[in-house]
Write a protein that holds these residues in place. Structure first.
Motif, short mmCIF file in Angstrom:
data_model
loop_
_atom_site.label_atom_id
_atom_site.label_comp_id
_atom_site.label_asym_id
_atom_site.label_seq_id
_atom_site.Cartn_x
_atom_site.Cartn_y
_atom_site.Cartn_z
N ARG A 338 20.05 19.69 22.10
CA ARG A 338 18.83 20.05 22.82
C ARG A 338 17.75 19.00 22.62
O ARG A 338 17.03 18.63 23.56
N LEU A 339 17.62 18.48 21.39
CA LEU A 339 16.64 17.42 21.12
C LEU A 339 17.01 16.14 21.87
O LEU A 339 16.13 15.44 22.38
N ALA A 340 18.30 15.86 21.93
CA ALA A 340 18.75 14.66 22.65
C ALA A 340 18.43 14.77 24.13
O ALA A 340 17.97 13.80 24.76
N ALA A 341 18.65 15.95 24.71
CA ALA A 341 18.35 16.15 26.12
C ALA A 341 16.86 16.02 26.39
O ALA A 341 16.43 15.50 27.42
N ARG A 342 16.04 16.48 25.43
CA ARG A 342 14.59 16.42 25.60
C ARG A 342 14.06 15.00 25.50
O ARG A 342 13.11 14.63 26.18
N THR A 343 14.68 14.19 24.65
CA THR A 343 14.16 12.84 24.39
C THR A 343 14.89 11.75 25.13
O THR A 343 14.44 10.60 25.17
N GLY A 344 16.06 12.07 25.70
CA GLY A 344 16.84 11.04 26.37
C GLY A 344 17.65 10.19 25.42
O GLY A 344 18.23 9.18 25.80
N ARG A 345 17.73 10.61 24.15
CA ARG A 345 18.47 9.87 23.13
C ARG A 345 19.86 10.47 22.96
O ARG A 345 20.06 11.66 23.18
N ARG A 346 20.81 9.63 22.62
CA ARG A 346 22.16 10.13 22.35
C ARG A 346 22.12 11.06 21.14
O ARG A 346 21.46 10.75 20.14
N ALA A 347 22.83 12.17 21.22
CA ALA A 347 22.79 13.16 20.13
C ALA A 347 23.50 12.62 18.90
O ALA A 347 24.68 12.28 18.96
N PRO A 348 22.81 12.52 17.75
CA PRO A 348 23.46 12.08 16.52
C PRO A 348 24.31 13.19 15.91
O PRO A 348 24.20 14.36 16.29
N LYS A 349 25.14 12.81 14.95
CA LYS A 349 25.99 13.77 14.24
C LYS A 349 25.59 13.81 12.77
O LYS A 349 25.12 12.82 12.21
N LEU A 350 25.80 14.95 12.15
CA LEU A 350 25.55 15.08 10.71
C LEU A 350 26.68 14.42 9.93
O LEU A 350 27.86 14.60 10.28
N THR A 351 26.33 13.68 8.89
CA THR A 351 27.37 13.15 8.01
C THR A 351 27.96 14.30 7.20
O THR A 351 27.38 15.39 7.12
N ALA A 352 29.10 14.03 6.57
CA ALA A 352 29.78 15.08 5.80
C ALA A 352 28.91 15.61 4.67
O ALA A 352 28.85 16.82 4.43
N ASP A 353 28.18 14.70 3.97
CA ASP A 353 27.37 15.17 2.85
C ASP A 353 26.15 15.95 3.33
O ASP A 353 25.71 16.91 2.69
N ALA A 354 25.59 15.58 4.48
CA ALA A 354 24.46 16.33 5.04
C ALA A 354 24.89 17.73 5.45
O ALA A 354 24.19 18.72 5.17
N LEU A 355 26.05 17.82 6.11
CA LEU A 355 26.55 19.14 6.52
C LEU A 355 26.89 19.99 5.31
O LEU A 355 26.60 21.19 5.27
N THR A 356 27.48 19.36 4.30
CA THR A 356 27.81 20.10 3.07
C THR A 356 26.56 20.71 2.45
O THR A 356 26.56 21.88 2.04
N ARG A 357 25.47 19.94 2.39
CA ARG A 357 24.23 20.45 1.82
C ARG A 357 23.67 21.59 2.65
O ARG A 357 23.18 22.59 2.11
N MET A 358 23.77 21.47 3.97
CA MET A 358 23.26 22.53 4.83
C MET A 358 24.08 23.81 4.66
O MET A 358 23.55 24.92 4.77
N LEU A 359 25.36 23.66 4.38
CA LEU A 359 26.20 24.83 4.14
C LEU A 359 25.90 25.48 2.79
O LEU A 359 26.05 26.69 2.61
N GLU A 360 25.45 24.67 1.83
CA GLU A 360 25.16 25.19 0.49
C GLU A 360 23.77 25.80 0.39
O GLU A 360 23.55 26.69 -0.44
#
Length: 464
Positions: A338-360
């Motif tokens: 949604r942020l990518a569509a709003r800004t015209g930027r390609r949507a980034p992906k979460l790295t494995a360690d970032a996703l792991t922290r968000m899950l914890e």
């Protein structure tokens, strides 16, 4: 050289020579491996003689060697070459985790060209916003459909099914949940699924309006009702919501005097504006929401019991994010897209360690907190990856970067490991008291017993 390979490389050279963008590739020593003909021509060098030369000796103000050294991509960077300011992207090339070179693209050959493109994009975005605003004016006021509510966990599936079942009737619905769980979004979805979807959806936050103004906001006022009243009076939220849905958020914060007046309106289906003696019939479906335990407020005499039963014909309980962690990856992807569509930027992906922290993480602010965290990381990160360091400090305080090589297994397996670790830590903190641990984690006693059994957490050293 293999004949087919030679032919493929020749075709690739022709393709890159045909690009408007200028391309250069360097090896791990920052020596030129390839440069397309348009770039070489602009630089005033022969392509063949540039191969094997240190890139700094061929391209003015280049940073290709720095990209090789630090392994960091550089996007939309200004570079002056032969008196012209250009805009370039540079990317490291990796093999088996090691940087073996870099590739650079000059996207815009001068800043004027970039400004022209930027102007065109802004014009298109402006036109899109115009049509979006025009469409919004035609809508009823509700914007979120049931399909906009992200989540495939059993808990969310059950909530969505319940919403679908009750949407078709006129029964009053009480939506419960902690702050940030999406109560208003579900009120929108309920309205759009109902037979009243073409009629107005009107909302009001009972906690945000002073007590002396709440009555006129809900029921309107007649001309001359009080000093400063508008000529001709003003319609209240009930009149505006006629034939549609009225959403009263934070109903638990409504003063007792207003609770009595609201109850009368719900019983008689008619309202009386402030300063008027004329009763007006209304046809409104009421949806309310609260993060407070209304039963305790009733016991304390702070909420009317008869009103409680009036608004609680159907109760919908929204689970906190910590109880549906399997939805976090999908929610993150949704917010990033949604942020990518709003800004015209390609949507980034979460790295494995970032996703792991968000899950914890415990997410005390639930989905709203997660959305804010994703938005912050989106704007603070560069390139197409969001690292652990890009997440807000509230998530990463005291957390070291996780080695990517240690992140193994499927998403389901990683979620299970994270959940097990959280349970163990809670039990250690609560000195083995399972009921206290369940309360701290915001889950029921039955739920924590089931989870402890599933993960075979029966060590007497921390379970009492």
């Amino acid at each position: 050289m293999n004949i087919h390979l030679g032919r493929d490389l020749a075709s690739l050279n022709l393709a890159l020579d045909a690009l408007d963008e200028w391309v250069v590739v360097v090896d791990e020593s920052a020596k030129i491996l390839f440069i397309n003909q348009p770039y070489a021509q602009f630089l005033g060098v022969k392509r063949e003689t540039s191969y094997g030369r240190y890139v700094v000796d061929v391209i003015e103000n280049t940073r290709m060697h720095l990209v090789v050294e630090n392994g960091q991509e550089e996007l939309s960077k200004l570079q002056e070459i032969r008196g012209r300011h250009m805009i370039a992207n540079r990317y490291p090339i990796r093999q088996a985790g090691k940087v073996i070179g870099a590739i650079g693209f000059v996207l815009y050959h001068d800043t004027h060209e970039w400004r022209q493109m930027n102007t065109q994009i802004k014009a298109l975005v402006s036109e899109l916003d115009f049509y979006r605003r025009a469409l919004d004016k035609e809508q009823t006021g509700a914007h979120y459909h049931i399909n906009d509510l992200i989540g495939r966990s059993p808990l969310i599936k059950a909530v969505n099914e319940k919403i679908k079942k009750v949407a078709g009737g006129d029964a009053s619905v009480l939506i419960r949940g902690e702050s940030g769980t999406g109560k208003e979004l579900y009120a929108h979805a309920l309205h759009l699924l109902s037979e009243r979807s073409k009629a107005p959806f009107i909302k009001i936050n009972c906690a945000a309006i002073p007590e002396n103004l709440l009555e006129s906001e809900l029921f309107g006022y007649a001309e001359g009702a009080f000093t400063g009243a508008k000529r001709g009076g003003k319609q209240g939220k009930f009149q505006l919501a006629d034939k549609g849905t009225l959403f009263l958020d934070e109903i638990g914060d409504m003063p007792l005097t207003m609770q009595a007046k609201l109850l009368r309106v719900l019983q008689d289906r008619e309202i009386e504006a402030v300063g008027s003696n004329r009763l007006v019939k209304i046809d409104v479906r009421l949806v309310t929401a609260t993060h407070q335990p209304l039963e305790k407020l009733v016991e304390a005499g702070e909420f009317r019991e008869d009103l409680y039963y009036r608004i609680n014909v159907v109760s919908v309980d929204l689970p906190p994010l910590r109880d549906r962690r399997e939805d976090i990856p999908a929610l993150a992807e949704h917010f990033l897209n949604r942020l990518a569509a709003r800004t015209g930027r390609r949507a980034p992906k979460l790295t494995a360690d970032a996703l792991t922290r968000m899950l914890e993480y415990a997410w005390p602010g639930n989905v709203r907190e997660m959305e804010n965290a994703i938005e912050s990381a989106f704007y603070l990160s560069q390139g197409y990856k969001i690292s652990l360091q890009a997440l807000p400090s509230s998530l990463t305080a005291g957390v070291s970067v996780v080695d990517k090589s240690l992140v193994q297994g499927t998403l389901k397996e990683q979620l299970a490991m994270a959940e097990k670790d959280i349970l163990e830590q809670a039990l250690i903190t609560c000195k083995g008291n399972r009921q206290l641990a369940a309360k701290m984690l915001g889950i029921g006693k039955t739920t924590i017993y089931d989870k402890l059994s599933r993960y075979e957490l029966t060590n007497e050293s921390f379970i009492g």
